[in-house]
Design a protein around this motif. Sequence first.
Motif, short mmCIF file in Angstrom:
data_model
loop_
_atom_site.label_atom_id
_atom_site.label_comp_id
_atom_site.label_asym_id
_atom_site.label_seq_id
_atom_site.Cartn_x
_atom_site.Cartn_y
_atom_site.Cartn_z
N ARG A 1 21.79 -17.01 -29.48
CA ARG A 1 22.06 -16.42 -28.18
C ARG A 1 20.85 -16.51 -27.26
NH1 ARG A 1 25.82 -12.33 -28.54
NH2 ARG A 1 25.68 -12.27 -26.25
N ASP A 2 21.11 -16.55 -25.95
CA ASP A 2 20.05 -16.36 -24.96
C ASP A 2 19.53 -14.93 -25.11
OD1 ASP A 2 18.72 -17.01 -22.21
OD2 ASP A 2 19.75 -15.09 -21.92
N LEU B 1 17.97 -12.68 -23.12
CA LEU B 1 18.33 -11.67 -22.13
C LEU B 1 19.82 -11.34 -22.20
CD1 LEU B 1 17.62 -9.82 -19.83
CD2 LEU B 1 17.89 -11.75 -18.23
N GLU B 2 20.63 -12.36 -22.39
CA GLU B 2 22.07 -12.12 -22.51
C GLU B 2 22.36 -11.24 -23.72
OE1 GLU B 2 25.05 -15.06 -24.32
OE2 GLU B 2 25.24 -15.43 -22.16
N PHE B 3 21.72 -11.53 -24.84
CA PHE B 3 21.89 -10.72 -26.05
C PHE B 3 21.39 -9.29 -25.82
CE2 PHE B 3 19.99 -9.11 -30.04
CZ PHE B 3 21.14 -9.06 -30.83
N THR C 1 21.20 -7.65 -23.03
CA THR C 1 22.13 -6.96 -22.13
C THR C 1 23.35 -6.46 -22.89
OG1 THR C 1 21.41 -8.29 -20.24
CG2 THR C 1 23.55 -7.19 -20.06
N GLU C 2 23.90 -7.31 -23.74
CA GLU C 2 25.06 -6.92 -24.54
C GLU C 2 24.73 -5.73 -25.43
OE1 GLU C 2 27.34 -8.60 -28.43
OE2 GLU C 2 27.02 -10.05 -26.81
#
Length: 520
Positions: A65-66, A68-70, A72-73
């Motif tokens: 996963r990216d 920052l994306e991870f 945020t989730e």
Amino acid sequence: MAEPFYLTTAISYPNGKPHIGHAYEAIAADVIARFRKAQGYDVRLVTGTDEHGLKMAQTARNAGRDTLEFATEMSNHFRAMCERLGIGYDAFRRTTEPQHHAASQALWMAMAARGDLYLDRYEGWYSLRDEAFYDESELIDGEGGQRLSPQGTPVEWNVEESWFFRLSRYRDWLIELNETPGFLEPESRRKEVLSFLKGNELRDLSVSRTSFDWGVPVPGSPGHVMYVWVDALTTYLTGVGFPDRDGDFARFWPASLHLIGKDIVRFHAVYWPAFLKSAGLPVPKAVFGHGFLLHRGEKMSKSLGNVVDPIELADTFGVDPLRYFLLREVSFGNDGSFSAEAIVTRANAELANSFGNLAQRVLSMIFKNLDGVLKANLDETEADRALRADVSAQLAKMTEHFEALSFSEGLETWMRAVFACNQYVDEQAPWALRKTDPARMTAVLNILFRCVRDLAIAVRPVVPTSIDRLLDQMGISADARDYIALADNSWFDTLAGSSYRVAQPVGVFPRLDLASENAT
């Protein structure tokens, strides 16, 4: 203007979903916030997620996963937990936010201006799991001769260029600070920190990394990111607007209380005050290190398969029974254990059978026997005055316990007042007075109505949703449910003189069944 009270939880590391330990701390913080608001304080509660560091980057990379994306989730899972458990935070801060980067860099530059940062080479033991450095003298031997941290986590020898913070400069001052009554509680934590400070030469602290780039960039030092704990601790400043030193920061800082787990006390009682002192900022007024929650007496871990999802617990047993159990069952500051059976037993015995049944009986008898009408200015007997005085005295003691964060003891005191009311019901037997002395029955029921209202307001910070449903049925307005209202002696006469009538009551604390073992 109301006196400010600034309260924080630890800033949670979201490399996994929240567990019951996160919920325990968040619930305790919310109860403190609601309690202080009820006393008339202007409260600010801040929580959030600490999303930087090598461990976070590795977890995201392993999941493909990216980062920052991870982050945020995973951060959103912590927000969802707070929403489900009724945690009324005023700000939820993420360390990946631009304001937080600015705050961390402002703190760094203030420490640099003081001459407390220097560039050198770091060689030493580092625990990735703890995101912490340990001296050789602190390590313990694990299986196969593996070196472990004092927390039992693996450590590795680390070598890299690093900025260092002159922590050694502050040793004497830190000893004096931690010896200050009330700064670090409970006493067991204070003894641990003082033993560390007095028994070791305080080494300067490595506060930057070059081996990865997932963090706040060090100002003017390309390739360096801040040590995750410098970054994470700064969240407490970000929560009140720093680096802007006006507005909320001027009003709320220093923090009234940092509420944290016992495993991160050193960061909050040693490193954090030293950073603030170096930057010319006031230190927090108090730090409290609570204990761990054990599942059936065992520490929770993924390998044992006994990690408990707090949202599943709330879905199974209800939010308010869970909140009550966690603060009632465990002496705050000590470790404690929980199980499905224990939650059901405690909630049924005290919320459903003792207080819930008391409220239901009183309102039902007023509805059935008095047509729901309250009556003021009735003659009181010595027994009536004694009950009201007893309830008032017990609730005053409860307040003292809550101020000291002794929640279990405070709720035990609250239960004594509940028991006194139930004993009064049995002794006065209003169901018998209905035939022999209706006027006396009326007086008894009106006394009990007053006591139930006081008991409800007192415990409202712990079980707010259920108590608000009860107070709605009792005609108590939303703006008259704080502790200040307990001192109002005119409320009952006003309510009795209004058009309000007690309707058929609906119980707010239903009995629980041990319906599922799956979550616990």
